[in-house]
Design a protein around this motif. Structure first.
Motif, short mmCIF file in Angstrom:
data_model
loop_
_atom_site.label_atom_id
_atom_site.label_comp_id
_atom_site.label_asym_id
_atom_site.label_seq_id
_atom_site.Cartn_x
_atom_site.Cartn_y
_atom_site.Cartn_z
N GLU A 126 15.76 -27.60 7.62
CA GLU A 126 14.74 -28.23 8.48
C GLU A 126 15.35 -29.39 9.27
O GLU A 126 16.04 -30.25 8.72
CB GLU A 126 13.58 -28.76 7.64
CG GLU A 126 12.49 -29.40 8.48
CD GLU A 126 11.29 -29.85 7.67
OE1 GLU A 126 10.32 -30.35 8.28
OE2 GLU A 126 11.31 -29.71 6.44
N SER A 128 15.13 -32.88 11.15
CA SER A 128 14.26 -34.06 11.18
C SER A 128 13.45 -34.08 12.47
O SER A 128 12.29 -34.51 12.48
CB SER A 128 15.10 -35.34 11.07
OG SER A 128 15.74 -35.42 9.82
N ASN A 130 11.96 -31.85 13.92
CA ASN A 130 10.72 -31.07 13.88
C ASN A 130 9.51 -31.99 13.78
O ASN A 130 8.40 -31.63 14.20
CB ASN A 130 10.71 -30.11 12.69
CG ASN A 130 11.68 -28.96 12.86
OD1 ASN A 130 12.34 -28.83 13.89
ND2 ASN A 130 11.80 -28.13 11.84
N SER A 153 11.59 -30.51 1.46
CA SER A 153 12.72 -30.01 2.23
C SER A 153 13.75 -31.14 2.33
O SER A 153 13.50 -32.26 1.87
CB SER A 153 12.28 -29.56 3.62
OG SER A 153 11.72 -30.65 4.34
N PRO A 155 15.36 -32.70 5.32
CA PRO A 155 15.49 -32.78 6.77
C PRO A 155 16.81 -33.41 7.20
O PRO A 155 17.25 -34.41 6.63
CB PRO A 155 14.30 -33.63 7.20
CG PRO A 155 13.93 -34.42 5.98
CD PRO A 155 14.24 -33.52 4.82
N SER A 182 22.30 -29.91 5.38
CA SER A 182 21.02 -30.52 5.00
C SER A 182 21.13 -32.02 5.13
O SER A 182 22.21 -32.59 5.25
CB SER A 182 20.67 -30.16 3.54
OG SER A 182 21.46 -30.93 2.65
N HIS A 189 6.39 -33.66 3.43
CA HIS A 189 5.89 -34.10 4.73
C HIS A 189 5.06 -35.37 4.64
O HIS A 189 5.17 -36.24 5.51
CB HIS A 189 5.12 -32.97 5.40
CG HIS A 189 6.02 -31.95 6.03
ND1 HIS A 189 5.56 -30.87 6.75
CD2 HIS A 189 7.38 -31.86 6.08
CE1 HIS A 189 6.58 -30.15 7.19
NE2 HIS A 189 7.70 -30.73 6.79
N MET A 192 7.51 -38.12 4.68
CA MET A 192 8.11 -38.27 6.01
C MET A 192 7.16 -38.98 6.97
O MET A 192 7.57 -39.86 7.73
CB MET A 192 8.51 -36.89 6.55
CG MET A 192 9.65 -36.25 5.79
SD MET A 192 9.83 -34.46 6.07
CE MET A 192 10.22 -34.42 7.81
N PHE A 261 16.23 -39.54 6.50
CA PHE A 261 15.07 -39.41 7.39
C PHE A 261 14.58 -40.80 7.80
O PHE A 261 14.06 -40.97 8.92
CB PHE A 261 13.95 -38.63 6.72
CG PHE A 261 12.81 -38.34 7.67
CD1 PHE A 261 12.88 -37.26 8.54
CD2 PHE A 261 11.69 -39.16 7.73
CE1 PHE A 261 11.86 -37.00 9.46
CE2 PHE A 261 10.66 -38.91 8.63
CZ PHE A 261 10.75 -37.82 9.49
#
Length: 273
Positions: A126, A128, A130, A153, A155, A182, A189, A192, A261
């Motif tokens: 994934e 970041s 996104n 995940s 990110p 990764s 989420h 995040m 992140f």
């Protein structure tokens, strides 16, 4: 000369900068060179022209070629391109034949292998970036609505993907490698979203919704098709019980820890204000 496709994208723009800093000659492709806003040291050309004269290495972003590569690889061989570094995906590890995302990336990987050119396939999980899909909600003070809030995940910052791609283009260290990339930590989420709120100094909330509602909303977004949406939801559901663990490849390849992140959120705080 290194040709970078998708040069104005999240990874491509940073890759152009990495290569120029290293002293490489770069030809950067954009759909609209007049608005590309790339460094003056780079040659900027139109994506649909795909000029390969003098090119020795190619960075291939398959998002630019969702409808197929056409004769790109054959032309690359004819022009003497020696190496292809592809922005693939960790989805390529999934052997489920219904995973359209995996099939798309694996098909291109195999086509590159068949050319006889040197290759490296970077396989990030994934991105970041996104999280930029949450901009409008966070700016408006609305909750970010997603399914599977417990899914985790790892990110990865787009700068780290670019750094690995630059290493693959500038050295022989990754020829024939398929590193799974990764970020350094698993996050949900909701976590995040909270980190984005800290970075912006504004409240940011997460609200879990049913997968069926999420599917309907995702299908209204550009470039989202039913098969792809279903794959993304299935992978998200899987990440509740089987999250992707940090691979450590960014640090192994670049010699420095991957960016968190929290760092990404600080870098992009302006996008959410």
């Amino acid at each position: 000369m290194i040709l970078v496709t998708g040069a104005t994208g999240n990874v491509g723009r940073h890759l152009v900068g990495e290569l120029l800093t290293a002293g490489a000659a770069v030809r950067a492709l954009s759909r609209d060179p007049a608005t590309a806003n790339l460094p003056s040291e780079a040659q900027v050309a139109r994506t649909d022209e795909m000029p390969l004269d003098g090119v020795t290495s190619l960075f291939l972003n398959p998002a630019v070629f969702w409808n197929g590569l056409g004769d790109l690889l054959a032309r690359a061989v004819e022009h003497g391109v020696r190496r292809v570094v592809m922005l693939s995906s960790a989805a390529a590890l999934d052997d489920d034949p219904s995973n359209h995302l995996a099939a798309h990336h694996l098909g291109i990987e195999r086509a590159i292998e068949a050319t006889g050119m040197e290759w490296t396939f970077t396989r990030p999980g994934e991105f970041s970036s996104n999280a930029l899909a949450w901009r409008e909600a966070i700016r408006a003070g609305e909750p970010v609505r997603e399914p599977y809030g417990a899914a985790r995940s790892t990110p990865i910052h787009e700068r780290d993907i670019a750094a690995v791609a630059a290493k693959a283009l500038l050295t022989d260290d990754l020829v024939g490698a398929k590193p799974v990339l990764s970020g350094p930590e698993p996050l949900t989420h909701p976590e995040m979203v909270g980190l984005i709120g800290e970075a912006t100094g504004r409240p940011a909330r997460f609200e879990e919704i049913a997968p069926e509602q999420a599917r309907e909303e995702m299908l209204t977004r550009p470039y989202m098709r039913e098969g792809l949406v279903d794959v993304l939801l299935r992978l998200r559901a899987r990440a509740v019980d089987r999250p992707m663990e940090p691979s450590g490849e960014v640090e192994r390849i670049t010699g420095r820890p991957g960016r968190t992140f929290k760092e990404w959120a600080a870098d992009h705080a302006h996008d959410f204000r």
